[in-house]
Motif scaffolding. Structure first.
Motif, PDB file in Angstrom:
ATOM      1  N   THR A   1       0.620  -1.123   0.105  1.00  0.00           N
ATOM      2  CA  THR A   1      -0.039  -0.012  -0.020  1.00  0.00           C
ATOM      3  C   THR A   1       0.718   1.208   0.160  1.00  0.00           C
ATOM      4  O   THR A   1       2.040   1.395   0.786  1.00  0.00           O
ATOM      5  CB  THR A   1      -0.729   0.009   1.142  1.00  0.00           C
TER       6      THR A   1
ATOM      7  N   TYR B   1       0.624   5.405  -0.424  1.00  0.00           N
ATOM      8  CA  TYR B   1      -0.106   6.741  -0.073  1.00  0.00           C
ATOM      9  C   TYR B   1       0.426   7.912  -0.536  1.00  0.00           C
ATOM     10  O   TYR B   1       1.848   8.100  -0.324  1.00  0.00           O
ATOM     11  CB  TYR B   1      -0.678   7.099   1.428  1.00  0.00           C
TER      12      TYR B   1
ATOM     13  N   ARG C   1      -4.468   6.713  -2.709  1.00  0.00           N
ATOM     14  CA  ARG C   1      -3.942   5.591  -2.313  1.00  0.00           C
ATOM     15  C   ARG C   1      -3.514   4.129  -3.247  1.00  0.00           C
ATOM     16  O   ARG C   1      -4.946   4.123  -3.955  1.00  0.00           O
ATOM     17  CB  ARG C   1      -4.847   5.034  -1.272  1.00  0.00           C
TER      18      ARG C   1
ATOM     19  N   GLU D   1      -2.929   0.194  -4.000  1.00  0.00           N
ATOM     20  CA  GLU D   1      -2.924  -1.282  -3.518  1.00  0.00           C
ATOM     21  C   GLU D   1      -2.063  -1.965  -4.766  1.00  0.00           C
ATOM     22  O   GLU D   1      -2.695  -2.318  -5.561  1.00  0.00           O
ATOM     23  CB  GLU D   1      -4.093  -1.968  -3.373  1.00  0.00           C
TER      24      GLU D   1
ATOM     25  N   ASP E   1      -8.054   4.611  -4.536  1.00  0.00           N
ATOM     26  CA  ASP E   1      -8.768   5.689  -3.816  1.00  0.00           C
ATOM     27  C   ASP E   1      -8.205   6.940  -4.234  1.00  0.00           C
ATOM     28  O   ASP E   1      -7.174   7.379  -3.733  1.00  0.00           O
ATOM     29  CB  ASP E   1      -8.888   5.411  -2.368  1.00  0.00           C
TER      30      ASP E   1
ATOM     31  N   SER F   1       2.468   1.034   3.532  1.00  0.00           N
ATOM     32  CA  SER F   1       2.162   0.146   4.614  1.00  0.00           C
ATOM     33  C   SER F   1       1.753  -1.224   4.084  1.00  0.00           C
ATOM     34  O   SER F   1       1.918  -1.319   2.747  1.00  0.00           O
ATOM     35  CB  SER F   1       0.909   0.582   5.364  1.00  0.00           C
ATOM     36  N   LEU F   2       1.964  -2.395   5.103  1.00  0.00           N
ATOM     37  CA  LEU F   2       1.595  -3.326   4.488  1.00  0.00           C
ATOM     38  C   LEU F   2       0.280  -3.899   4.041  1.00  0.00           C
ATOM     39  O   LEU F   2      -0.724  -2.937   4.316  1.00  0.00           O
ATOM     40  CB  LEU F   2       1.915  -4.517   5.813  1.00  0.00           C
ATOM     41  N   ALA F   3      -0.135  -4.751   3.359  1.00  0.00           N
ATOM     42  CA  ALA F   3      -1.614  -4.875   2.708  1.00  0.00           C
ATOM     43  C   ALA F   3      -2.396  -5.058   3.939  1.00  0.00           C
ATOM     44  O   ALA F   3      -2.041  -5.551   4.972  1.00  0.00           O
ATOM     45  CB  ALA F   3      -1.355  -6.077   1.793  1.00  0.00           C
ATOM     46  N   PRO F   4      -3.858  -4.701   3.374  1.00  0.00           N
ATOM     47  CA  PRO F   4      -4.689  -4.954   4.438  1.00  0.00           C
ATOM     48  C   PRO F   4      -4.929  -6.596   5.086  1.00  0.00           C
ATOM     49  O   PRO F   4      -4.361  -7.499   4.034  1.00  0.00           O
ATOM     50  CB  PRO F   4      -6.113  -4.551   3.742  1.00  0.00           C
TER      51      PRO F   4
ATOM     52  N   THR G   1      -0.620  -2.538  10.463  1.00  0.00           N
ATOM     53  CA  THR G   1      -1.213  -1.494   9.277  1.00  0.00           C
ATOM     54  C   THR G   1      -0.708   0.010   9.529  1.00  0.00           C
ATOM     55  O   THR G   1      -1.232   0.823   9.056  1.00  0.00           O
ATOM     56  CB  THR G   1      -2.789  -1.602   9.565  1.00  0.00           C
TER      57      THR G   1
END
Lengths: 112, 116
Positions: B31, B33, B48, B50, B56, B95-98, B103
């Motif tokens: 991820t 941003y 954002r 992924e 987004d 950040s790491l993925a959902p 997070t």
């Protein structure tokens, strides 16, 4: 609409006291809430994450509470030091697990 | 391990000129941003990703802003043409993925843009 509110006025406290910062949110039920620290000219740095099923989280001199009924998180720094002076931001995932939205932040000044 | 790297650190341009910012996220972070931060305000999410997909971008002013993330790693954010109101600090974070435990977002130092 969804909103995140932090005290816009700076918080001035004496060294050794406990600083308490507030983060309120409306029209949302986040799965977790995060707190970050930001120093002038730097990017925010992650401090703590608290999940919706946790009431309290601690890390060294830091403590975070999360009241999902009041839609509020409190961030405490005990035995505060001048080095704790910074802006503290809360962040919530709004509209998506990883979509982090930040409050405006509260500036903390700890005086010797 | 290196953190999130952004360049340039500072940029001053005249209005109506183009400008680009570059971000190299932490290795393995899916991820990415882009945030914009005005003085005295919190970071405002612009876009954002992924992996390679922009999931987004509702806050991105698409008439003048564009972004890309080739191969799901580095990313660039471009403004063309720049306006005076675009002066701000542009922050990149990863950040790491959902679905993972960790997070939190890791931020770069930002690019301070001044449009004159």
């Amino acid at each position: 609409s969804q909103k995140i509110e932090q005290n816009s006025e700076a918080l001035n406290i004496q060294e050794g006291k406990t600083a308490t910062l507030t983060c309120n949110y409306t029209n949302y039920s986040p799965a977790y809430l995060q707190w970050y620290r930001q120093d002038p000219g730097r990017g925010p740095v992650f401090l703590l994450l608290i999940r919706e099923n946790e009431k309290e989280k601690r890390k060294e001199r830091l403590k975070v509470t999360f009241d999902t009924t009041l839609k509020q998180s409190l961030f405490h720094i005990t035995a505060s030091q001048p080095a704790d002076s910074a802006t503290y931001l809360c962040a919530l995932p709004l509209g998506g697990y990883n979509k982090l939205i930040f409050g405006a932040g509260t500036r903390l000044a700890v005086h010797p | 391990e290196a953190g999130v790297v952004q360049s340039p650190r500072y940029k001053i341009i005249e209005k109506k000129q183009p400008v680009a910012f570059w971000c190299n996220p932490i290795s393995g972070h899916n991820t990415l941003y882009w945030y914009r931060q005005n003085l005295g305000q919190g970071p405002e999410l612009l876009i954002r990703y992924e992996n390679e997909e922009a999931v987004d971008d509702s806050q991105l002013p698409k008439d003048r802003f564009s972004a890309e993330r080739l191969k799901g790693v580095d990313s660039t954010l471009k403004i063309q043409p720049a306006e005076l109101g675009d002066s701000a600090v542009y922050l990149c974070a990863s950040s790491l993925a959902p679905g993972t435990t960790y997070t939190e977002a890791f931020f770069g130092q930002g690019t301070r843009l001044t449009v004159v």
